[in-house]
Design an enzyme around this catalytic site. Structure first.
Site, PDB file in Angstrom:
ATOM      1  N   GLY A   7       1.046  -1.249   0.042  1.00  0.00           N
ATOM      2  CA  GLY A   7      -0.045  -0.019  -0.004  1.00  0.00           C
ATOM      3  C   GLY A   7       0.872   1.286   0.067  1.00  0.00           C
ATOM      4  N   THR A 119      -5.822   1.492  12.968  1.00  0.00           N
ATOM      5  CA  THR A 119      -6.514   2.594  13.118  1.00  0.00           C
ATOM      6  C   THR A 119      -7.228   2.809  14.343  1.00  0.00           C
ATOM      7  OG1 THR A 119      -8.514   3.735  12.514  1.00  0.00           O
ATOM      8  CG2 THR A 119      -8.542   1.806  11.791  1.00  0.00           C
ATOM      9  N   ASP A 120      -7.308   4.122  15.043  1.00  0.00           N
ATOM     10  CA  ASP A 120      -8.085   4.269  16.258  1.00  0.00           C
ATOM     11  C   ASP A 120      -9.573   3.939  16.213  1.00  0.00           C
ATOM     12  OD1 ASP A 120      -9.065   6.378  14.717  1.00  0.00           O
ATOM     13  OD2 ASP A 120      -8.652   8.057  15.902  1.00  0.00           O
ATOM     14  N   GLU A 121     -10.215   3.655  14.933  1.00  0.00           N
ATOM     15  CA  GLU A 121     -11.424   3.316  14.713  1.00  0.00           C
ATOM     16  C   GLU A 121     -11.814   1.955  15.184  1.00  0.00           C
ATOM     17  OE1 GLU A 121     -13.233   4.807  11.200  1.00  0.00           O
ATOM     18  OE2 GLU A 121     -11.753   6.278  10.849  1.00  0.00           O
ATOM     19  N   TYR A 143     -15.639  -0.803   7.478  1.00  0.00           N
ATOM     20  CA  TYR A 143     -14.333  -0.520   7.603  1.00  0.00           C
ATOM     21  C   TYR A 143     -13.424  -0.793   8.951  1.00  0.00           C
ATOM     22  CZ  TYR A 143      -9.854   2.447   7.957  1.00  0.00           C
ATOM     23  OH  TYR A 143      -8.921   2.676   8.577  1.00  0.00           O
ATOM     24  N   LYS A 147     -10.901  -3.779   9.850  1.00  0.00           N
ATOM     25  CA  LYS A 147      -9.392  -3.332  10.486  1.00  0.00           C
ATOM     26  C   LYS A 147      -9.098  -4.207  11.793  1.00  0.00           C
ATOM     27  CE  LYS A 147      -6.532  -1.024   9.089  1.00  0.00           C
ATOM     28  NZ  LYS A 147      -5.519  -1.136   8.159  1.00  0.00           N
ATOM     29  N   LEU A 183     -12.353  14.076   4.829  1.00  0.00           N
ATOM     30  CA  LEU A 183     -12.845  15.428   5.350  1.00  0.00           C
ATOM     31  C   LEU A 183     -11.936  16.675   4.723  1.00  0.00           C
ATOM     32  CD1 LEU A 183     -15.113  17.047   6.907  1.00  0.00           C
ATOM     33  CD2 LEU A 183     -13.346  17.149   8.618  1.00  0.00           C
ATOM     34  N   TYR A 200     -21.444  16.422   7.810  1.00  0.00           N
ATOM     35  CA  TYR A 200     -22.634  15.403   8.257  1.00  0.00           C
ATOM     36  C   TYR A 200     -23.241  15.887   9.253  1.00  0.00           C
ATOM     37  CZ  TYR A 200     -19.969  12.453   4.839  1.00  0.00           C
ATOM     38  OH  TYR A 200     -19.272  11.750   3.631  1.00  0.00           O
ATOM     39  N   PRO A 267     -24.874   6.888   8.196  1.00  0.00           N
ATOM     40  CA  PRO A 267     -25.247   5.952   9.402  1.00  0.00           C
ATOM     41  C   PRO A 267     -24.194   5.519  10.342  1.00  0.00           C
ATOM     42  CG  PRO A 267     -25.699   5.545   6.897  1.00  0.00           C
ATOM     43  CD  PRO A 267     -24.809   6.462   6.964  1.00  0.00           C
TER      44      PRO A 267
HETATM   45  P1  NAD Z   1      -5.332   5.176   0.965  1.00  0.00           P
HETATM   46  O1  NAD Z   1      -6.827   4.831   0.720  1.00  0.00           O
HETATM   47  O2  NAD Z   1      -4.655   6.535   0.793  1.00  0.00           O
HETATM   48  O3  NAD Z   1      -4.292   4.127   0.410  1.00  0.00           O
HETATM   49  C1  NAD Z   1      -4.364   2.830   0.415  1.00  0.00           C
HETATM   50  C2  NAD Z   1      -3.432   2.060  -0.499  1.00  0.00           C
HETATM   51  O4  NAD Z   1      -3.655   0.776  -0.447  1.00  0.00           O
HETATM   52  C3  NAD Z   1      -3.518   2.539  -1.857  1.00  0.00           C
HETATM   53  O5  NAD Z   1      -2.165   2.656  -2.469  1.00  0.00           O
HETATM   54  C4  NAD Z   1      -4.281   1.173  -2.637  1.00  0.00           C
HETATM   55  O6  NAD Z   1      -4.008   0.946  -3.994  1.00  0.00           O
HETATM   56  C5  NAD Z   1      -3.495   0.177  -1.767  1.00  0.00           C
HETATM   57  N1  NAD Z   1      -4.408  -1.071  -1.832  1.00  0.00           N
HETATM   58  C6  NAD Z   1      -5.838  -1.164  -1.647  1.00  0.00           C
HETATM   59  N2  NAD Z   1      -6.128  -2.571  -1.677  1.00  0.00           N
HETATM   60  C7  NAD Z   1      -5.122  -2.994  -1.754  1.00  0.00           C
HETATM   61  C8  NAD Z   1      -4.798  -4.407  -1.979  1.00  0.00           C
HETATM   62  N3  NAD Z   1      -5.967  -5.346  -2.187  1.00  0.00           N
HETATM   63  N4  NAD Z   1      -3.259  -4.875  -2.440  1.00  0.00           N
HETATM   64  C9  NAD Z   1      -2.547  -3.912  -2.395  1.00  0.00           C
HETATM   65  N5  NAD Z   1      -2.703  -2.725  -2.468  1.00  0.00           N
HETATM   66  C10 NAD Z   1      -3.925  -2.230  -1.980  1.00  0.00           C
HETATM   67  O7  NAD Z   1      -5.078   4.983   2.517  1.00  0.00           O
HETATM   68  P2  NAD Z   1      -4.174   5.751   3.521  1.00  0.00           P
HETATM   69  O8  NAD Z   1      -5.190   6.863   4.056  1.00  0.00           O
HETATM   70  O9  NAD Z   1      -2.834   6.046   3.070  1.00  0.00           O
HETATM   71  O10 NAD Z   1      -4.150   4.542   4.797  1.00  0.00           O
HETATM   72  C11 NAD Z   1      -3.177   3.705   4.966  1.00  0.00           C
HETATM   73  C12 NAD Z   1      -3.467   2.809   6.064  1.00  0.00           C
HETATM   74  O11 NAD Z   1      -3.399   3.441   7.398  1.00  0.00           O
HETATM   75  C13 NAD Z   1      -4.499   1.921   5.948  1.00  0.00           C
HETATM   76  O12 NAD Z   1      -4.327   0.551   6.274  1.00  0.00           O
HETATM   77  C14 NAD Z   1      -5.427   2.809   7.009  1.00  0.00           C
HETATM   78  O13 NAD Z   1      -6.380   1.762   7.860  1.00  0.00           O
HETATM   79  C15 NAD Z   1      -4.532   3.297   7.965  1.00  0.00           C
HETATM   80  N6  NAD Z   1      -5.107   4.280   8.678  1.00  0.00           N
HETATM   81  C16 NAD Z   1      -5.331   5.468   8.127  1.00  0.00           C
HETATM   82  C17 NAD Z   1      -5.737   6.831   8.666  1.00  0.00           C
HETATM   83  C18 NAD Z   1      -6.120   7.858   7.995  1.00  0.00           C
HETATM   84  O14 NAD Z   1      -6.549   8.896   8.583  1.00  0.00           O
HETATM   85  N7  NAD Z   1      -6.280   7.884   6.644  1.00  0.00           N
HETATM   86  C19 NAD Z   1      -5.578   6.855  10.103  1.00  0.00           C
HETATM   87  C20 NAD Z   1      -5.050   5.529  10.616  1.00  0.00           C
HETATM   88  C21 NAD Z   1      -4.940   4.637  10.081  1.00  0.00           C
HETATM   89  P1  TYD Z   2     -13.379  10.944   7.174  1.00  0.00           P
HETATM   90  O1  TYD Z   2     -12.310  11.886   6.621  1.00  0.00           O
HETATM   91  O2  TYD Z   2     -14.197  10.322   6.313  1.00  0.00           O
HETATM   92  O3  TYD Z   2     -12.812  10.158   8.274  1.00  0.00           O
HETATM   93  P2  TYD Z   2     -13.236   9.009   9.446  1.00  0.00           P
HETATM   94  O4  TYD Z   2     -14.760   8.734   9.118  1.00  0.00           O
HETATM   95  O5  TYD Z   2     -12.606   7.990   9.125  1.00  0.00           O
HETATM   96  O6  TYD Z   2     -12.952   9.598  10.742  1.00  0.00           O
HETATM   97  O7  TYD Z   2     -14.264  11.945   7.876  1.00  0.00           O
HETATM   98  C1  TYD Z   2     -13.839  12.610   9.090  1.00  0.00           C
HETATM   99  C2  TYD Z   2     -15.052  13.421   9.891  1.00  0.00           C
HETATM  100  O8  TYD Z   2     -15.597  14.128   8.818  1.00  0.00           O
HETATM  101  C3  TYD Z   2     -16.164  12.131  10.025  1.00  0.00           C
HETATM  102  O9  TYD Z   2     -16.907  12.651  11.309  1.00  0.00           O
HETATM  103  C4  TYD Z   2     -17.266  12.544   9.022  1.00  0.00           C
HETATM  104  C5  TYD Z   2     -17.137  13.939   8.594  1.00  0.00           C
HETATM  105  N1  TYD Z   2     -17.262  14.238   7.262  1.00  0.00           N
HETATM  106  C6  TYD Z   2     -18.036  15.079   6.853  1.00  0.00           C
HETATM  107  O10 TYD Z   2     -18.732  15.953   7.818  1.00  0.00           O
HETATM  108  N2  TYD Z   2     -18.452  15.582   5.568  1.00  0.00           N
HETATM  109  C7  TYD Z   2     -17.888  14.838   4.465  1.00  0.00           C
HETATM  110  O11 TYD Z   2     -17.893  15.035   3.488  1.00  0.00           O
HETATM  111  C8  TYD Z   2     -16.734  14.049   4.927  1.00  0.00           C
HETATM  112  C9  TYD Z   2     -16.122  12.859   3.778  1.00  0.00           C
HETATM  113  C10 TYD Z   2     -16.678  13.728   6.437  1.00  0.00           C
END
Ligand code: NAD
Ligand code: TYD
Length: 331
Positions: A7, A119-121, A143, A147, A183, A200, A267
């Protein structure tokens, strides 16, 4: 170190790859399926310095080819957007759970150290206080459930097979190269285009914001100093309500505050996330970027890099946006 970064063409994975090359001089192989969220452009400037394998983590043959010669696996690969998991959970189960299983098997076969990016989720929502690593796992969306399933599988490989497996759980990340369905980049690009800012519900949900470079360092720190079989929380220095985040983006972009529009709530929308990162801090990690500074750098990056986001805001993303928000996107 010789690292397999799964990834690595996504938002956080590509930031991690850059840091490893610059800060550690690692030998990096990226395995990435290049879904809508994964782009070679995210690795612009470093593609010549890594080995890039186009493939899926659930594909045993692709993993076997990519893993040879590596010392450790760091798994970022995932389907990551809560809204997409609500409308179609199947891919989340395949990538986040089945894919993790294939990687764990490869790590076991080759005796590799394994770090799962989580993730914290997985802890669910918390009204007050902060989650520690001992808090119960109570995920709410498909999601976060997938995880969590992956995290449990990772622990099982430590307990059953003695795999050197660790988990690093981040709070909400923001920064350059984040796909504009999340967001902060969504609001920045809509604000710059004069498009509506879809909040939202009442907009009072709280997220614990972490600058992407701080998470990349936290993951590296866990890989180097963490105890196998342990999880480490990696939370940002600030918590903000969504409306406050949107307000700050309006100030930084000079957008019209009347663009804010309250839309139907997600939801099962988690109210608040909050992480205690004391365990990782005891290993020597600290977040370095405050939200105000990180957000203004992020807005500037999106202003300066229209080449990166213009192709994203046309094509499939337009269709997704129209279906999800019930209106056309301005480009
Ligand atoms: P992203 O959606 O930007 O990137 C995901 C990457 O994984 C992409 O490059 C995609 O092509 C690749 N991918 C998806 N399915 C695949 C598969 N089956 N095989 C190989 N590659 C695949 O995600 P991100 O925001 O960079 O998140 C990366 C990691 O961090 C994830 O595991 C996510 O759960 C975790 N995370 C994200 C956040 C956040 O706020 N974005 C916070 C905490 C943890
Ligand atoms: P998001 O970036 O989807 O992250 P996560 O749901 O994984 O925390 O959303 C962050 C917060 O913003 C979440 O409370 C949902 C809200 N949100 C909106 O209010 N409007 C939007 O268009 C999006 C994408 C998220």
């Amino acid at each position: 170190m010789r690292l397999l970064v799964c990834g690595g063409a996504g938002f956080i994975g590509s930031t991690f790859v850059r840091r490893r090359l610059v800060d550690h001089g690692d030998d990096v192989t990226v395995l990435d399926k290049l879904t809508y969220a994964g782009r070679r452009e995210n690795l612009d400037g470093v593609l010549d310095d890594i080995r890039f394998v186009h493939g899926a983590i659930e594909d045993q043959a692709a993993v076997a080819g990519a893993v040879s010669g590596c010392d450790a696996i760091v798994n970022f690969a995932a389907e990551t957007h809560v809204d997409r998991s609500i409308s179609g959970p199947e891919e989340f189960i395949m990538t986040n759970m089945q894919g993790t299983h294939v990687l764990l098997e490869a790590a076991r076969e080759h005796g590799l150290r394994y770090l799962q990016v989580s993730t914290d989720e997985v802890y669910g929502s918390i009204d007050s206080g902060s989650f520690t690593e001992d808090s119960p796992l109570q995920p709410s969306s498909p999601y976060s459930a997938t995880k969590t399933g992956a995290d449990l599988l990772v622990f099982s490989y430590f307990h059953t097979y003695g795999l050197e497996a660790l988990i690093c759980r981040g709070s909400n990340n923001y920064g350059p190269r984040q796909y504009p369905e999340k967001l902060i980049p969504l609001m920045i690009l809509n604000a710059l285009a004069g498009d509506s800012l879809p909040v939202y519900g009442d907009g009072r949900n709280v997220r614990n914001w972490l600058y992407v470079d701080d998470f990349a360092r936290g993951i590296g720190h866990t890989l180097a100093h963490g105890q196998p079989g342990e999880a480490y929380n990696c939370g940002g220095p600030e918590e903000l309500e969504n409306l406050e985040v949107v307000q700050r983006i309006i100030e930084l972009t000079g957008a019209d505050p009347a663009l804010v529009e309250h839309v139907t709530d997600r939801p099962g929308h988690d109210r608040r996330y909050s992480l205690s990162s004391d365990k990782l801090k005891r290993l020597g990690w600290e977040p370095q970027v405050r939200f105000g500074e990180g957000l203004s750098q992020t807005v500037q990056w999106y202003r300066d890099n229209a080449w990166w986001w213009e192709p994203v805001r046309s094509g499939d993303y337009r269709d997704y946006y129209e279906r999800h928000y019930g209106r056309a996107l301005k480009v």
